[in-house]
Write an enzyme that holds these catalytic residues in place. Structure first.
Site, mmCIF file in Angstrom:
data_model
loop_
_atom_site.group_PDB
_atom_site.id
_atom_site.type_symbol
_atom_site.label_atom_id
_atom_site.label_comp_id
_atom_site.label_asym_id
_atom_site.label_seq_id
_atom_site.Cartn_x
_atom_site.Cartn_y
_atom_site.Cartn_z
ATOM 1 N N ASP A 192 0.857 -1.173 0.000
ATOM 2 C CA ASP A 192 0.000 0.000 0.000
ATOM 3 C C ASP A 192 0.902 1.235 0.000
ATOM 4 O OD1 ASP A 192 -2.284 1.710 0.521
ATOM 5 O OD2 ASP A 192 -1.547 1.792 2.589
ATOM 6 N N ASP B 29 -0.088 5.148 0.880
ATOM 7 C CA ASP B 29 -0.274 6.089 1.992
ATOM 8 C C ASP B 29 -0.472 5.347 3.319
ATOM 9 O OD1 ASP B 29 -0.175 8.095 0.038
ATOM 10 O OD2 ASP B 29 -2.344 8.035 -0.240
HETATM 11 MG MG LIG Z 1 -2.977 3.186 3.348
#
Ligand SMILES: [Mg+2]
Ligand SMILES: [Zn+2]
Length: 200
Positions: free
Chosen positions: A10, A12
């Site tokens: 992932d 952020d």
């Molecule tokens: Mg995230």
């Protein structure tokens, strides 16, 4: 020859601080361990593939061109540091709370980005890993048949509570991406098992 496996990452809250909707590179703050984590993933013979929901595009906060420019800078920063990311896939659609927007098969937790990466990069999803800070990352990992690991940076603590409420379990919980990579290397049978901050 066996197909390569990947660590899906992932963006952020996992590789960089989650500041909402960063529209350009100056608003992206990589975690200090991010580059080294990617380097160790690649040294273990695994691909490092970023998969990210970027509904800021669908919501009109910024355009696809801006996002792709940001991702160009993002990839360049890792490449310059000697830890290139293998690929980055994003969903630009406006989704409802990670539940997948109408007509969108690519917002995590839907498996679209992972399936596309597997097809385009020739990856084996079984035995791959997914590391992220939200419940949608964990569900995405399960959906593509990978081993899901929750990190406690970003939304991680809230996601852990949510997953527990829903009776869902990540394969591992790690303090941050560095600890998640420790867990992966140990799981791969390559690491010395020197780590902390993980649970079963
Ligand atoms: Mg995230
Ligand atoms: Zn999408």
């Amino acid at each position: 020859m066996n197909k390569k496996r990947a660590v899906f990452l992932d963006r952020d809250g996992t590789l960089n601080r989650d500041v909402g909707y960063p529209a350009d590179w100056t608003q992206v703050h990589l975690y200090p361990f991010a580059v080294d984590a990617v380097r160790r993933i690649r040294e273990a013979g695994l691909a490092a593939v970023v998969v990210t929901n970027q509904e800021g595009v669908g919501r009109g906060f910024f355009g696809r061109a801006e996002l792709e420019r940001l991702h160009g800078e993002f990839a360049a920063a890792f490449a310059r540091a000697g830890a290139p990311i293998d690929a980055l896939y994003y969903c630009p659609h406006a989704a409802l709370d990670g539940a997948g927007g109408p007509g969108c098969a690519c917002a995590k937790p839907a498996p679209g980005l992972g399936l596309r990466a597997a097809a385009e990069l020739g990856l084996e999803l079984a035995g791959s890993y997914m590391v992220g800070d939200k419940a949608s990352d964990i569900l995405f990992g399960r959906a593509i048949g990978a081993i899901p690991i929750l990190v406690l940076t970003g939304y991680g603590p809230r996601a852990l509570a949510e997953l527990e409420r829903r009776g869902l379990r990540p394969e591992a919980v790690a303090g941050d991406l560095a600890a998640a990579v420790d867990w992966i290397l140990e799981h791969e049978g390559r690491g010395p098992g020197r780590r902390k901050g993980t649970a079963p």
